[in-house]
Design an enzyme around this catalytic site. Structure first.
Site, PDB file in Angstrom:
ATOM      1  N   TYR A 160       0.827  -1.204   0.000  1.00 51.66           N
ATOM      2  CA  TYR A 160       0.000   0.000   0.000  1.00 51.66           C
ATOM      3  C   TYR A 160       0.868   1.263   0.000  1.00 51.66           C
ATOM      4  O   TYR A 160       0.616   2.201  -0.762  1.00 51.66           O
ATOM      5  CB  TYR A 160      -0.914  -0.020   1.223  1.00 51.66           C
ATOM      6  CG  TYR A 160      -1.792   1.204   1.362  1.00 51.66           C
ATOM      7  CD1 TYR A 160      -2.990   1.303   0.672  1.00 51.66           C
ATOM      8  CD2 TYR A 160      -1.428   2.262   2.206  1.00 51.66           C
ATOM      9  CE1 TYR A 160      -3.802   2.417   0.803  1.00 51.66           C
ATOM     10  CE2 TYR A 160      -2.232   3.372   2.338  1.00 51.66           C
ATOM     11  CZ  TYR A 160      -3.419   3.446   1.638  1.00 51.66           C
ATOM     12  OH  TYR A 160      -4.211   4.561   1.766  1.00 51.66           O
ATOM     13  N   LYS A 164       1.004   4.215  -2.847  1.00 50.56           N
ATOM     14  CA  LYS A 164       0.737   5.635  -2.567  1.00 50.56           C
ATOM     15  C   LYS A 164       1.933   6.504  -2.948  1.00 50.56           C
ATOM     16  O   LYS A 164       1.759   7.627  -3.441  1.00 50.56           O
ATOM     17  CB  LYS A 164       0.377   5.816  -1.086  1.00 50.56           C
ATOM     18  CG  LYS A 164      -1.009   5.312  -0.717  1.00 50.56           C
ATOM     19  CD  LYS A 164      -2.097   6.044  -1.466  1.00 50.56           C
ATOM     20  CE  LYS A 164      -3.490   5.584  -1.042  1.00 50.56           C
ATOM     21  NZ  LYS A 164      -4.567   6.255  -1.808  1.00 50.56           N
TER      22      LYS A 164
END
Length: 343
Positions: A160, A164
């Site tokens: 994740y 990002k």
């Protein structure tokens, strides 16, 4: 719920990806409260139907489009459907994501790829689809929903955090290109703190405890207000939501090595609650599929979640605030100089 600014000519056409739960669900409601037409893009049938009901109750018009944002062609088709049904897209909000809570060595290559395809390439696919319609009209706004983790990686969320970070770099590159061509299309990014969303009950979790956001936790409506504001003020390249986001990004810029050690000591435990994981994992299938359940916007952290704070106002008004502080400093300097001359 108060939103920012009046709608344009009876309401804009807004696309929200990941609209079935959490920040996406709250954001869809916030745009609807302005009278906007909201296209809801996500996978889960139960969540989409409930989100559409929310939009209509809030005063907006809803269009449900079932789509996996990792599929570029499907996202292109979804954009055409929105344009054909609701009209030209004014705002596109990229928000859909998925994740795995586990040490990197316990995440399979297939799982890591899937997180990247949804959380990063989903934003790329949404942005490309939006630009295909916005660029010929020379208007429109794309809002990338980011995170403090776009700058600062933390343990247990390598896939994740990597996605990002990738979104951050991609968005900066695109922004430069739009500025170079003098385009009227705008892009901006909203960096979020830990938010009280259902994701922590549906994330694939290999930790002994239940997944949770790092405190302090904010309600999804705080994020939604920032996203709606950013959509109307997209000349700003970025917005920081929450004091914890500002503190993290500043600390990472000043002393990243020290922050590495702090996070290594604290953040494995800070991302777990007592109790074994027991929710459905939405990595490969929507979480509401097997159970036929609508998860809504809020997670299980209502008792501790904040509904706002001064940092969001400071982020929105930092230009004005900076000018005021500069002017004040100038007045003080003038007074000191005058006093020195008189002496």
């Amino acid at each position: 719920m108060r939103t920012t600014g009046p709608p344009r000519n009876g309401g804009r056409v807004v696309v929200v990806t990941g609209a079935t739960g959490g920040v996406g669900r709250a954001t869809a409601r916030a745009f609807a409260a302005r009278g906007d037409k909201v296209a809801l893009l996500a996978r889960g049938r139960e969540g989409l139907a409930a989100a559409a009901d929310d939009v209509r109750r809030a005063g907006g018009e809803a269009l449900v489009v079932g789509v996996d944002v990792s599929d570029a062609r499907a996202v292109e088709d979804a954009a055409r459907q929105v344009e054909d049904t609701l009209g030209p897209v004014d705002v596109w909000v990229n928000n859909a994501f998925t994740g795995v809570f586990a040490p990197f060595t316990e995440v399979t290559p297939e799982e890591f790829r899937r997180v990247t395809e949804v959380t990063y390439l989903g934003f790329v696919n949404g942005t490309r689809a939006a630009l295909r319609h916005m660029l010929p009209r020379d208007r429109g706004t794309i809002v990338q929903v980011g995170s403090a983790l776009a700058y600062r990686g933390i343990p247990l969320q390598a896939a994740y955090c990597g996605a990002k970070h990738a979104i951050q770099g991609f968005n900066e590159s695109l922004r430069c290109e739009l500025l170079h061509t003098g385009s009227g299309v705008r892009t901006t990014m909203v960096q979020l703190p830990g938010v009280n969303t259902p994701q922590f009950d549906w994330v694939l979790n290999r930790m002994p405890g239940r997944a949770r956001p790092v405190a302090p936790v904010y309600q999804p409506e705080v994020a939604a207000r920032a996203i709606v504001h950013a959509a109307s003020h997209a000349r700003r390249r970025e917005y920081w939501v929450g004091g914890s986001t500002a503190a993290t990004l500043i600390a990472n810029a000043v002393a990243p090595g020290l922050l590495d050690r702090y996070l290594a000591r604290t953040n494995v435990d800070a991302q777990q609650d007592r109790g074994a994981p027991d929710g459905p994992a939405n990595l490969w299938e929507p979480a509401d599929g097997p159970r036929g359940r609508d998860f809504g916007a809020h997670g299980r952290f209502d008792d501790e979640a904040k509904g706002g704070g001064p940092q969001q106002w400071l982020s929105r008004n930092r230009g004005w605030l900076g000018a005021a502080l500069t002017a004040g400093a100038g007045v003080l300097a003038t007074r000191r100089l005058t006093g020195q001359v008189r002496r």
